[in-house]
Design a protein around this motif. Structure first.
Motif, PDB file in Angstrom:
ATOM      1  N   SER A 109      11.781   3.940  -2.746  1.00 41.80           N
ATOM      2  CA  SER A 109      11.530   2.508  -2.942  1.00 41.80           C
ATOM      3  C   SER A 109      10.616   2.296  -4.137  1.00 41.80           C
ATOM      4  O   SER A 109       9.845   3.180  -4.529  1.00 41.80           O
ATOM      5  N   GLY A 110      10.676   1.097  -4.688  1.00 40.01           N
ATOM      6  CA  GLY A 110       9.799   0.733  -5.791  1.00 40.01           C
ATOM      7  C   GLY A 110       9.356  -0.704  -5.688  1.00 40.01           C
ATOM      8  O   GLY A 110       9.769  -1.435  -4.787  1.00 40.01           O
ATOM      9  N   ALA A 111       8.505  -1.099  -6.621  1.00 41.33           N
ATOM     10  CA  ALA A 111       8.032  -2.486  -6.673  1.00 41.33           C
ATOM     11  C   ALA A 111       7.807  -2.853  -8.128  1.00 41.33           C
ATOM     12  O   ALA A 111       7.494  -1.997  -8.962  1.00 41.33           O
ATOM     13  N   ALA A 150       0.858  -1.190   0.000  1.00 40.80           N
ATOM     14  CA  ALA A 150       0.000   0.000   0.000  1.00 40.80           C
ATOM     15  C   ALA A 150       0.891   1.235   0.000  1.00 40.80           C
ATOM     16  O   ALA A 150       2.121   1.139   0.120  1.00 40.80           O
ATOM     17  N   ARG A 151       0.254   2.402  -0.143  1.00 40.85           N
ATOM     18  CA  ARG A 151       0.991   3.660  -0.039  1.00 40.85           C
ATOM     19  C   ARG A 151       0.454   4.450   1.158  1.00 40.85           C
ATOM     20  O   ARG A 151      -0.749   4.655   1.279  1.00 40.85           O
ATOM     21  N   ASP A 175       3.134  10.290   4.130  1.00 42.82           N
ATOM     22  CA  ASP A 175       4.420  10.643   3.517  1.00 42.82           C
ATOM     23  C   ASP A 175       4.586  10.123   2.100  1.00 42.82           C
ATOM     24  O   ASP A 175       5.625  10.334   1.477  1.00 42.82           O
ATOM     25  N   GLY A 176       3.557   9.416   1.582  1.00 37.12           N
ATOM     26  CA  GLY A 176       3.612   8.933   0.204  1.00 37.12           C
ATOM     27  C   GLY A 176       4.505   7.728  -0.008  1.00 37.12           C
ATOM     28  O   GLY A 176       4.746   7.325  -1.149  1.00 37.12           O
ATOM     29  N   ARG A 177       4.997   7.130   1.075  1.00 37.54           N
ATOM     30  CA  ARG A 177       5.910   5.989   0.923  1.00 37.54           C
ATOM     31  C   ARG A 177       5.156   4.674   0.790  1.00 37.54           C
ATOM     32  O   ARG A 177       4.072   4.503   1.360  1.00 37.54           O
ATOM     33  N   LEU A 178       5.775   3.751   0.056  1.00 40.43           N
ATOM     34  CA  LEU A 178       5.236   2.399  -0.022  1.00 40.43           C
ATOM     35  C   LEU A 178       5.408   1.719   1.329  1.00 40.43           C
ATOM     36  O   LEU A 178       6.381   1.985   2.051  1.00 40.43           O
TER      37      LEU A 178
END
Length: 471
Positions: free
Chosen positions: A344-346, A250-251, A255-258
């Motif tokens: 970070s990414g996915a 989820a996000r 703070d908009g982080r994953l």
């Protein structure tokens, strides 16, 4: 905390391990719930897909691999399957163990590319000796390489009543527990391996579980990770109805982080949304890509500790004695680090990159002809979908019991499902097609006559056999 610190120092644990435990202990004492309501997150709608990345040129493969390490988490004993040694030493395919296949994959990559990609095993205090002994006989060249072993820390159990260090004089080893795979970060730091790898020019590390043979070093993913310059990338797969109880990506709105939200982090009133796989579409495969120089910078900026969410497990100090004193085992998950980095990414990967062996049902399927071993020593599905395997836990849950009954695993290549109730002995020459149920209501094993069983129900209970099985 002072008592815990003294105990950990006496055991020779690093300052990084002590600091990581301190953060967990502080969360425990503060009563941190870790609950994440639905209103604080947003669902992830779309992500890059590995299938699309494969159309891009990889570029300098040899140069990339020279900067890469493959790290396998190898601390598990497989106790739920009745194993007492490292789970990776279990024969799984063509007489080869998980560890054999992993080592052969590394050797194949090196031979094909001419680049000596680094190989690291993260062992626990329970698996280190068995693993090294096995490798020294079967793959001696690997075990003699520098920094091939990273030994995870151990964590003191916490007395649930007093919140002091748990004691168990009859067996002091029971006072300790594994700290979860989130320990990879303090282990890398505290052992000095993180600095050594970075100094040796290693920038990228691919981390996965040793019991997941689908998690291989993918060059397209490696190239993508290097090109994006991200600190951390998680491989995710699409959730199905069978995954609705598990965690999801989820996000966080603040703070908009994953982030990862596990079931224990979901308030009761949000369970319906949590289990809606059309809303929360992706789950963590535990295949991770970490940029080591950026991890090093992050740890330096946070006093050597990544602030990972606490996983609090309530057990008894002697897990085999439910009357022994209750304790808390404090753990963290390495995938939770996705929320520690702002870049970070996915990437969405096919389900075959997530094929862990957690039960004997998984092992039964893996040993069948549904899976095949490629020349690269990777294990892939020979059919579009793996059939459902449901063996009777009473007779097949433990590996030694399954081995005694499954003299030869039947052909499952044309099967949709196989359900076994009671002790059934399988021998060479048996094939399963479609949906098949086989039962034996007696306590004594009965051999299934070798032939093809297709969309059928077969009752082998001795008293019923003369009345003819329905096939």
């Amino acid at each position: 905390m002072e008592k815990f610190e003294q105990k950990m120092k006496a055991e020779g644990l690093s300052q990084a391990a002590i600091d990581a435990f301190r953060l967990n202990y502080e969360q425990l004492v503060a009563g941190v719930t870790g609950l994440v309501p639905e209103k604080e997150i947003e669902a992830i709608e779309d992500l890059p897909r590995l299938a699309d990345l494969k159309s891009n040129p990889v570029g300098d493969v040899k140069g990339l691999l020279a900067k890469t390490a493959v790290l396998k988490l190898n601390g598990g004993l497989g106790t739920s399957m009745g194993l007492a040694k490292a789970k990776s030493l279990l024969p799984v395919k063509d007489g080869k163990t998980f560890l054999d296949l992993i080592a052969e994959q590394i050797e194949y990559t090196r031979n094909q590319t001419g680049s000596k990609v680094r190989f690291i095993l993260m062992n626990s205090f329970s698996t280190s000796k068995d693993t090294k002994d096995y490798l020294s006989k079967s793959h001696a060249d690997l075990i003699n390489e520098p920094d091939v072993e990273l030994v995870q820390n151990k964590s003191p159990k916490v007395d649930a009543k007093t919140l002091e260090p748990a004691t168990f004089p009859e067996d002091p080893e029971q006072e300790w527990c594994p700290p979860g795979h989130g320990d990879i970060y303090p282990s890398l730091l505290g052992s000095g391996m993180l600095n050594r790898l970075v100094e040796a020019g290693i920038e990228y590390v691919f981390v996965s579980n040793s019991d997941n043979l689908g998690a291989t070093l993918d060059l397209d993913l490696l190239a993508y990770f290097a090109e994006t310059g991200k600190s951390f990338i998680m491989e995710v797969a699409e959730r199905t109805a069978a995954d609705k109880k598990g965690g999801h990506l989820a996000r966080r709105l603040s703070d908009g982080r994953l982030m990862l939200r596990e079931s224990a982090m979901c308030p009761d009133e949000d369970k319906a949304s949590f289990e809606d796989v059309s809303k929360h579409k992706f789950f963590n495969t535990n295949n991770l890509w970490v940029n080591l120089p950026k991890l090093k910078s992050m740890l330096e900026a946070s006093n050597g500790v990544l602030k990972l969410p606490l996983i609090k497990n309530k057990k008894t100090v002697n897990p085999r004695d439910s009357s022994s004193p209750p304790v808390f085992q404090l753990e963290t998950a390495m995938g939770s680090a996705i929320e520690c980095f702002n870049d970070s990414g996915a990437v969405v990967v096919p389900r075959e990159r997530f094929a862990p062996v957690k039960t004997t049902n998984d092992l039964f399927a893996l040993r069948s002809d549904v899976y095949k071993v490629t020349p690269a020593s990777t294990v892939v599905l020979a059919v579009p979908n793996c059939p459902m395997v449901k063996l009777d836990d009473k007779h097949y849950k433990l590996v030694d019991k399954m081995d005694a009954l499954a003299e030869a695993v039947p052909s499952l290549i044309n099967a949709k499902s196989i359900t076994v109730k009671g002790p059934i002995r399988f021998v060479e020459g048996t094939s399963i097609e479609g949906d098949v149920l086989i039962s034996n209501e007696s306590s004594e094993p009965v051999t299934l006559p070798p032939k093809t069983y297709k969309d059928s129900v077969t009752d082998l209970t001795p008293a019923k056999v003369p009345a003819k099985a329905t096939t």
